[in-house]
Design a protein around this motif. Structure first.
Motif, short mmCIF file in Angstrom:
data_model
loop_
_atom_site.label_atom_id
_atom_site.label_comp_id
_atom_site.label_asym_id
_atom_site.label_seq_id
_atom_site.Cartn_x
_atom_site.Cartn_y
_atom_site.Cartn_z
N ARG A 92 3.20 -5.73 3.45
CA ARG A 92 2.64 -6.66 4.44
C ARG A 92 2.79 -8.09 3.92
NH1 ARG A 92 -2.19 -9.36 5.69
NH2 ARG A 92 -2.96 -9.05 7.80
N LEU B 245 13.37 -0.11 4.39
CA LEU B 245 13.98 0.75 5.40
C LEU B 245 14.48 -0.10 6.56
CD1 LEU B 245 11.49 3.75 5.56
CD2 LEU B 245 13.78 3.75 4.62
N TYR C 174 3.97 0.60 2.38
CA TYR C 174 3.83 -0.37 3.46
C TYR C 174 3.76 -1.75 2.82
CZ TYR C 174 1.60 -3.03 7.23
OH TYR C 174 1.30 -3.98 8.18
N ARG D 14 11.79 7.10 14.22
CA ARG D 14 12.97 6.54 13.55
C ARG D 14 13.75 7.66 12.87
NH1 ARG D 14 14.30 5.15 8.48
NH2 ARG D 14 15.74 3.42 8.18
N MET E 236 6.70 6.20 -0.45
CA MET E 236 6.82 5.30 0.70
C MET E 236 5.72 4.24 0.60
SD MET E 236 9.26 6.53 2.71
CE MET E 236 8.90 5.83 4.30
N LEU F 94 3.73 0.13 13.47
CA LEU F 94 4.65 1.06 12.83
C LEU F 94 3.91 1.78 11.72
CD1 LEU F 94 6.86 -0.83 14.16
CD2 LEU F 94 8.29 -0.22 12.23
N TYR G 88 8.40 -1.17 5.96
CA TYR G 88 8.27 0.02 5.13
C TYR G 88 9.42 0.11 4.14
CZ TYR G 88 4.40 1.37 7.98
OH TYR G 88 3.17 1.38 8.58
N ASN H 71 -1.49 13.73 -0.11
CA ASN H 71 -0.04 13.53 -0.18
C ASN H 71 0.35 12.22 -0.86
OD1 ASN H 71 0.47 15.95 1.01
ND2 ASN H 71 0.72 15.12 3.07
N GLY H 72 -0.60 11.59 -1.51
CA GLY H 72 -0.25 10.43 -2.33
C GLY H 72 -0.60 9.09 -1.74
N ALA H 73 -1.22 9.06 -0.55
CA ALA H 73 -1.53 7.77 0.07
C ALA H 73 -2.71 7.11 -0.63
CB ALA H 73 -1.85 7.96 1.54
N ASP H 74 -2.64 5.79 -0.73
CA ASP H 74 -3.74 5.01 -1.27
C ASP H 74 -4.68 4.70 -0.10
OD1 ASP H 74 -5.46 3.16 -2.30
OD2 ASP H 74 -3.94 1.59 -2.60
N THR I 217 12.56 -1.38 10.34
CA THR I 217 11.11 -1.15 10.25
C THR I 217 10.32 -2.44 10.06
OG1 THR I 217 11.12 -0.79 7.85
CG2 THR I 217 11.45 1.14 9.24
N ARG J 186 0.85 -1.18 0.00
CA ARG J 186 0.00 0.00 0.00
C ARG J 186 0.89 1.23 0.00
NH1 ARG J 186 -5.18 1.23 0.62
NH2 ARG J 186 -5.69 -0.94 1.00
N LYS J 187 0.64 2.10 -0.96
CA LYS J 187 1.39 3.36 -1.02
C LYS J 187 0.84 4.30 0.04
CE LYS J 187 2.18 7.26 -4.12
NZ LYS J 187 1.82 7.82 -5.44
N LEU J 188 1.74 4.85 0.84
CA LEU J 188 1.30 5.70 1.94
C LEU J 188 1.73 7.15 1.82
CD1 LEU J 188 1.75 3.42 5.08
CD2 LEU J 188 -0.35 4.04 3.91
N PHE J 189 2.73 7.40 1.00
CA PHE J 189 3.21 8.78 0.94
C PHE J 189 4.06 8.97 -0.30
CE2 PHE J 189 6.38 12.05 2.43
CZ PHE J 189 5.49 13.11 2.48
N ALA J 190 3.80 10.06 -1.01
CA ALA J 190 4.65 10.41 -2.15
C ALA J 190 5.68 11.43 -1.66
CB ALA J 190 3.80 10.99 -3.28
N ARG J 191 6.89 10.96 -1.44
CA ARG J 191 7.88 11.84 -0.81
C ARG J 191 8.29 12.97 -1.73
NH1 ARG J 191 12.94 9.32 2.45
NH2 ARG J 191 13.93 9.20 0.43
N VAL K 201 12.30 -5.30 14.18
CA VAL K 201 12.55 -3.89 13.88
C VAL K 201 14.02 -3.54 14.06
CG1 VAL K 201 10.29 -2.85 14.04
CG2 VAL K 201 11.54 -3.28 16.13
#
Lengths: 356, 266
Positions: free
Chosen positions: A117, A348, A115, B104, A113, B70, A139, B135-138, A351, A102-107, B265
């Motif tokens: 699983r 990463l 996730y 982190r 970024m 996390l 991550y 911000n791009g999250a799905d 993580t 799952r895409k969580l953030f477009a840096r 981790v």
């Protein structure tokens, strides 16, 4: 005078006479009781042992499921290139790992970024409906277009002599209207270690025309943003290995990952990312749109490349001077698409965790 | 009569011996079960300890931090709030167990942890899923899994930035001390962060303890200071002891220890 007989036999239990109720069956009852006690002891022992066995088996399956989940996560991350898959399942050991993303953030415009699983199950044939199940997450950064555009030609040799019709133009032949990524900024023409020469003043163009990197091939490897060790690893599956696809049957926007090994006398036409784990020796018939990555190049190279050429990933070029007769022109559209083929996930550190 | 008496004596003796054997065996089994169950329960939690997650490492006391969830900060709101994604959302989080949050370092990859309750961290305003989607999250089908974390400016300096990884963690203390259920032996106790110790295993021998291994080293009884971050494995020594069923016989003991490598981790 006859005396009457005394004792048990006298009471009617003649020798060999059976059954004899006068004996009372004492030993028989005792034996039955002992057999019962032994049976109970045996059953108890069996239950204890089988319980221990089941416990250890389930514990082992749980541990294996965790290992399978982690292995699935690592494998998925390592094998990914290009667009990130939504769901992938791997059969690993005695289990199956199902990896989802799952895409969580477009840096920024080139890194996201994700996730990751990984859910693993390890079946027990005696309880197929209740497999051991463990889930881990982690991550990762997705480098969407990892290749850094330092120059249109980067060679890990000492000297590059552009002549014989060769050229290296670092200005973009495409415009913003042509494609995403079109109209890119002008980049350097040639980067090598000690010297760059040209026959005519317009053989090399760019901003600047050339750069000398004293670090040579090592500096190139450190700066381009690619994982050459992975790309050149035979275990890393690519789209085509030592063969070319039928480009006519591929969609026009498909820029596949193609890898050749050994000495490659290239006299073919194509597009995509061409990886040469050996010596890249393009002939006059070589025509390519996209990116060429080579371990090293021959002393004389020819052909046409609309994109970027980088050579020198594992050491100084065998030929310290390269007679450069290839036309290499910066076509940002081809580089953009080919660069997306090189996209990879970087897990990463610190993580990975078990999902409770 | 003599033969019968002999038989009865033999049988009686056999019965008594068997009876004692079963009783001893039952106790021995329970002693083993006790030790194994205790280490299994502890091992399960200890195994999940995070990098740098051993807070107290003494022979009789162990405190660890382990991840509950996390997540990546997918949006920052104001000076102290951040929107994050956790699998299953708040409903899947055991919020009572949350002992704090860790950040982190994006460069070094190390964790900085601070204790804070969920009531402090829980941000209830805003539209976390919507902001993260920008911000791009799905967020498809999982909008409820996005949540706002508040008060980060009072816990971290600098505050975690967008794209940084944060962790909600639990903090668990294990202690080996005099049993409350049977004061003649020791017991193993567990406590979540902020709670009192609760006994979950009784009949532990005086030799029971925790031991710690720092990277490449040997196991020691106590680790303090900077060396805590170097611990890469724990040994749970859970020797068990129970009195024998008849007098004049040594106690029944069971020596049992489990080594737990810390790999989560990290």
């Amino acid at each position: 005078m006859n005396r009457p007989m005394v004792g048990r036999r006298a009471q009617g239990c003649a020798h060999g006479e059976r059954p004899c109720s006068a004996r009372g069956g004492f030993v028989l009852a005792l034996v039955v009781f002992m057999l019962f006690a032994i049976s109970v002891a045996g059953m108890t022992g069996y239950l204890v042992v089988s319980s221990e066995f089941e416990l250890s088996k389930h514990s082992g399956q749980g541990a294996e499921a965790l290992a399978v989940a982690r292995a699935g996560l690592e494998r998925f991350t390592a094998e990914q290139y290009g667009v990130v898959d939504d769901t992938v399942a791997y059969a690993l050991g005695n289990g199956v790992a199902t990896v989802t993303t799952r895409k969580l953030f477009a840096r920024d415009s080139i890194t996201d970024m994700y996730y990751i699983r990984s859910e693993a199950t390890v079946d027990d044939i005696f309880t197929p409906g209740a497999p051991a199940r463990r889930v881990v997450g982690g991550y990762a950064i997705h480098h969407r277009r990892p290749l850094a555009h330092h120059a249109v030609v980067m060679v890990g040799a000492d000297n590059v002599e552009v002549r014989g019709g060769g050229e290296a133009h670092g200005w973009d032949y495409k415009t913003v209207a042509d494609c995403p990524g079109g109209g890119a900024s002008q980049i350097t023409g040639v980067i090598t270690r000690l010297s760059v020469t040209e026959s005519a003043t317009d053989d090399i163009e760019g901003s600047p025309e050339y750069e000398l990197w004293s670090g040579g091939w090592a500096e190139i490897v450190d700066s381009v943003g690619l994982r050459w060790d992975v790309l050149s690893d035979p275990n890393f599956a690519v789209d085509y290995e030592n063969t070319l696809p039928s480009f006519a049957s591929l969609p026009a926007d498909s820029f596949p990952l193609i890898r050749y090994t050994g000495w490659v006398n290239a006299n073919f036409t194509g597009r995509g990312v061409l990886i040469v784990d050996g010596v890249f020796d393009p002939g006059s018939s070589f025509v390519w749109d996209g990116i060429v990555l080579a371990k090293e190049v021959d002393d004389i190279i020819q052909g046409d490349l609309d994109g970027i050429l980088i050579a020198g990933f594992e050491g100084p070029n065998t030929y310290s001077t390269v007679d450069f007769r290839t036309d290499v022109n910066y076509h940002s559209c081809y580089v953009y698409r080919a660069n997306e083929t090189l996209a990879y996930l970087e897990l990463l550190p610190n993580t990975i965790f078990e999902v409770n | 009569m003599v033969l019968s008496s002999v038989v009865i004596l033999l049988v009686s003796h056999s019965f008594l011996v068997q009876n004692r054997f079963y009783a001893t065996q039952t106790i021995r089994t329970s002693v083993q079960d006790n030790a194994r169950a205790a280490t299994e329960l502890m091992g399960r939690e200890v195994r999940t300890a995070m990098e740098g997650g051993v807070v107290v490492a003494a022979a009789g006391t162990l405190t660890i931090r382990s991840p509950l969830a996390l997540s990546v900060v997918c949006n920052r709101d104001g000076i102290g709030s951040a929107d994050v994604y956790t699998e299953g959302g708040e409903s899947d989080l055991d919020t009572d167990e949350i002992a704090g949050i860790a950040h982190r370092d994006p460069v070094a990859g190390t964790w900085t942890a601070v204790n804070a309750s969920w009531s402090t961290l829980n941000g209830t305003s805003g539209d976390p899923a919507g902001e993260c989607a920008i911000n791009g999250a799905d967020t498809l089908d999982v909008a409820g899994a996005f949540h706002r974390i508040a008060n980060l400016n009072t816990l971290f300096s600098p505050v975690p930035a967008e794209g940084d990884v944060v962790m909600l963690f639990r903090e668990t203390t294990f202690a080996i001390q005099t049993s409350e259920l049977d004061p003649s032996t020791l017991g193993i106790f567990r406590a979540a962060y902020g709670d009192s110790l609760v006994e979950f295993a009784t009949g532990v021998d005086t030799t029971a303890q925790f031991q710690y291994r720092t990277v490449g080293g040997t196991y020691v009884d106590v680790v303090t200071g900077a060396a805590l971050a170097q611990i890469d494995a724990l040994r749970l020594v859970a020797d068990a002891r129970k009195p024998a069923p008849t007098g004049g016989v040594d106690d029944i003991t069971f020596g049992w220890s489990v080594n737990v490598p810390l790999r989560v981790v990290r």
